[in-house]
Design a protein around this motif. Sequence first.
Motif, mmCIF file in Angstrom:
data_model
loop_
_atom_site.group_PDB
_atom_site.id
_atom_site.type_symbol
_atom_site.label_atom_id
_atom_site.label_comp_id
_atom_site.label_asym_id
_atom_site.label_seq_id
_atom_site.Cartn_x
_atom_site.Cartn_y
_atom_site.Cartn_z
ATOM 1 N N ASP A 81 0.917 -1.330 0.197
ATOM 2 C CA ASP A 81 -0.102 -0.021 0.179
ATOM 3 C C ASP A 81 0.702 1.157 0.018
ATOM 4 O O ASP A 81 0.631 2.201 -0.701
ATOM 5 N N THR A 82 1.858 1.155 0.742
ATOM 6 C CA THR A 82 2.813 2.451 0.807
ATOM 7 C C THR A 82 3.500 2.600 -0.669
ATOM 8 O O THR A 82 3.669 3.749 -1.147
ATOM 9 N N ILE A 83 3.894 1.513 -0.988
ATOM 10 C CA ILE A 83 4.680 1.325 -2.259
ATOM 11 C C ILE A 83 3.771 2.129 -3.482
ATOM 12 O O ILE A 83 4.011 3.097 -4.118
ATOM 13 N N ALA A 84 2.539 1.508 -3.811
ATOM 14 C CA ALA A 84 1.412 2.106 -4.689
ATOM 15 C C ALA A 84 1.130 3.384 -4.413
ATOM 16 O O ALA A 84 1.153 4.283 -5.309
ATOM 17 N N GLY A 85 0.817 3.631 -3.005
ATOM 18 C CA GLY A 85 0.344 4.954 -2.603
ATOM 19 C C GLY A 85 1.254 6.161 -3.151
ATOM 20 O O GLY A 85 0.892 6.889 -3.644
ATOM 21 N N SER A 86 2.633 5.987 -2.946
ATOM 22 C CA SER A 86 3.674 6.992 -3.104
ATOM 23 C C SER A 86 3.737 7.110 -4.831
ATOM 24 O O SER A 86 3.617 8.248 -5.063
ATOM 25 N N VAL A 87 3.580 5.908 -5.520
ATOM 26 C CA VAL A 87 4.044 6.255 -6.839
ATOM 27 C C VAL A 87 2.678 6.736 -7.448
ATOM 28 O O VAL A 87 2.608 7.332 -8.573
ATOM 29 N N GLU A 88 1.491 6.376 -7.030
ATOM 30 C CA GLU A 88 0.227 7.155 -7.440
ATOM 31 C C GLU A 88 0.339 8.729 -7.312
ATOM 32 O O GLU A 88 0.157 9.427 -8.290
ATOM 33 N N LYS A 89 1.096 9.043 -6.213
ATOM 34 C CA LYS A 89 1.549 10.454 -6.036
ATOM 35 C C LYS A 89 2.455 11.014 -6.989
ATOM 36 O O LYS A 89 2.298 12.261 -7.509
ATOM 37 N N THR A 90 3.514 10.643 -6.952
ATOM 38 C CA THR A 90 4.607 10.987 -7.969
ATOM 39 C C THR A 90 4.612 10.761 -9.308
ATOM 40 O O THR A 90 5.117 11.440 -10.079
#
Lengths: 380, 327
Positions: free
Chosen positions: B247-256
Amino acid sequence: MIVNTCEQHAAGGKPAYELDLRERTFKISHLQILDEKGNLDAEREPNLSAEDLIKLYRTMVLARAVDDRLLKLQRQGRIGTFPLCTGQEAASCGPALAMTPKDWFVGSFRELAGRLLRGEPIENGFLVFNGYEEGNTFPGGERTLPISIIIGAQALHAVGIAYAMKIRGETDSAVVCFVGDGATSQGDFHEAMNFASVWQVPVVFVCANNQWAISLPREKQTHSQTLAQKAIAYDMPGIQVDGNDALAMYQATKEALDRARAGEGPTFIEGVTYRLMMHTTSDDPSRYQPPEQLEAWQGRDPLVRFKSYLEAKGIWNDKQQAAMEVEIKQEIEDAVKAFEAKTDFKPDTPFDHVFGTEVPKIEEQRAEFLHHLREESTDA
Amino acid sequence: MRNKLNMVQAINLALHQEMGNDDSVVAIGQDIGVNGGVFRVTEGLYEKYGESRVIDTPLAESGILGTSIGMAVAGLKPVAEMQFSGFSYLMFGQLEGHAARLRSRTQGAITVPLVVRMPYGGGVRALEHHSESREAIYGHTPGVKVVIPSTPSNARALLVSAIRDPDPVIFMEPKRSYRAFREEVSEEEQTMEIGKAQVVQEGTDLTVFAWGAMMRPTLQAVQEVQDQRGVSIELIDLLTISPLDGDTIAGSVEKTGRCVVIQEAPRSLGPASEIIATINDKALMYLEAPVRRVTGYDVATPYFGRENAYLPTSGRIHRAIEETLDF
């Protein structure tokens, strides 16, 4: 009865141990109480009640009958591959009878007989060998580890458990660890023997030397003339026992357990026995086993001699035998019925037991797994 | 009270405190008792807790883990040390065959709460077998958690959590970071959730994932690129290799929308591959550029004469970040 296998010298300038391997001057004791013909060495006869003796006999007969039934079920396609224990009942039940419920039973995969004596329900074996982990535990089996398929690995677990007992000061319990002759070639076995000896922990290694590791005969497994002598290197009592003599297996284990509980460390027992059937249902011994060898060992059947012994003691007769056979048959049929009636296996149980904490990816994969199962049942 | 500690001292603090808190915790391994461990990580434990709880074993890695499994089954909580991760393969059979499976084999009746600590990784000019990074091997085994700290304070907190975890945890210590720097570490009890990555700094233009010894050169590269280009980079320290914090991995890439993964280990089939697969599963449509990997190579970890060329450097990381920003 068990003599230390190393010649110990008195102090005074002499070496503490003298071992001339070239001349093989070390000694390995061999213990037999009940010979192949059922003759008793009365001096060494263990002090067991009629009730215990009958329990021992009954469990050996039960184990063989379960083996027989399992083999038929396997041939009918009603159960998966399983390892047979026929011929080795005494080497398994004798030690199991010497144990208390507080002792840990750490088994190889060929200890059905001992497990039954330990109180494992017959149905459990059916479950395990039909592919369900549900058969690995049973009420009262908290100190019975499930079978270890990997050869010899369990010997280290036994030593670790014994270490925990030792540092907690548990002096009323010990560990019995079953291995086979094949295991004595494994590194883990030798590491376990070494750790047990260095730590002087309460563990008894019981090695069922059934002469074969699948197709490899004992003489190609090790150049040592006995397996018991491997204990010498670890400065541990090592004894060879007639593994088809349930009384001797009981007695050797009992003495080793007494020493273990008294803080006197580990023991290695080699039970010389024979695998009368195939390694597992997938194996064909006619490819490698000399028929005359099999025949010779069939003449040393542990059940036959024990029955003669009970009869000679006057605590067993044909009528009891017949009644027991009917009972055992019924017990096994009941277990088969219970086992075959059990069909409500939850498919996603493996996802319940990956971790003791909730892990998101496991739950995501469980949902996906269940989704696919539903899709497939719709397709069907 | 807070003290400035290096990673060795911080791990030592965690061991002292957990052995003090819980009598069932035992330390086991080669040279960990009287000698205090070859890196001195277990220093003082033997004097304080005695030889029955700080166990100097014979020289046998499988024996160490195999007996630790037995101890755990019988109610102890062993913290085993593999002297170097390069020697840990000898215990792999016990890990894969038993430590990882006793819970599922017995449907939860028997569990194996233990920790295997092992120094790993290159950059210390060591002998062969003393410089590898092989977290992927352990991360591939279901039932095992793999944790890699990067600083004294997260090493301390994660080790406490690992000891309290109900399952086997492989705790890989970046030996290059053992004494590389100090940090304030509280005397007060601290834990960190296993399975959670940590956002070390927030950013909006690109995400960098790293762990263990790679955090230091990564921080340097991130700082340089930010300073030079005025961009905002999110830096995430994985901390747990398995189970990965998807979740943290995907969440960050969704943002950047842009991402670089730094891995000391050989390139193929490692955590970097798994991070990229996670992005593929959960955040592919947010990507503005292909995900870049900066990794070791698929060759034997070289003797130390060539290791500086082999290991990812801040320069390689810097270039990968720029190329991904410019795609």
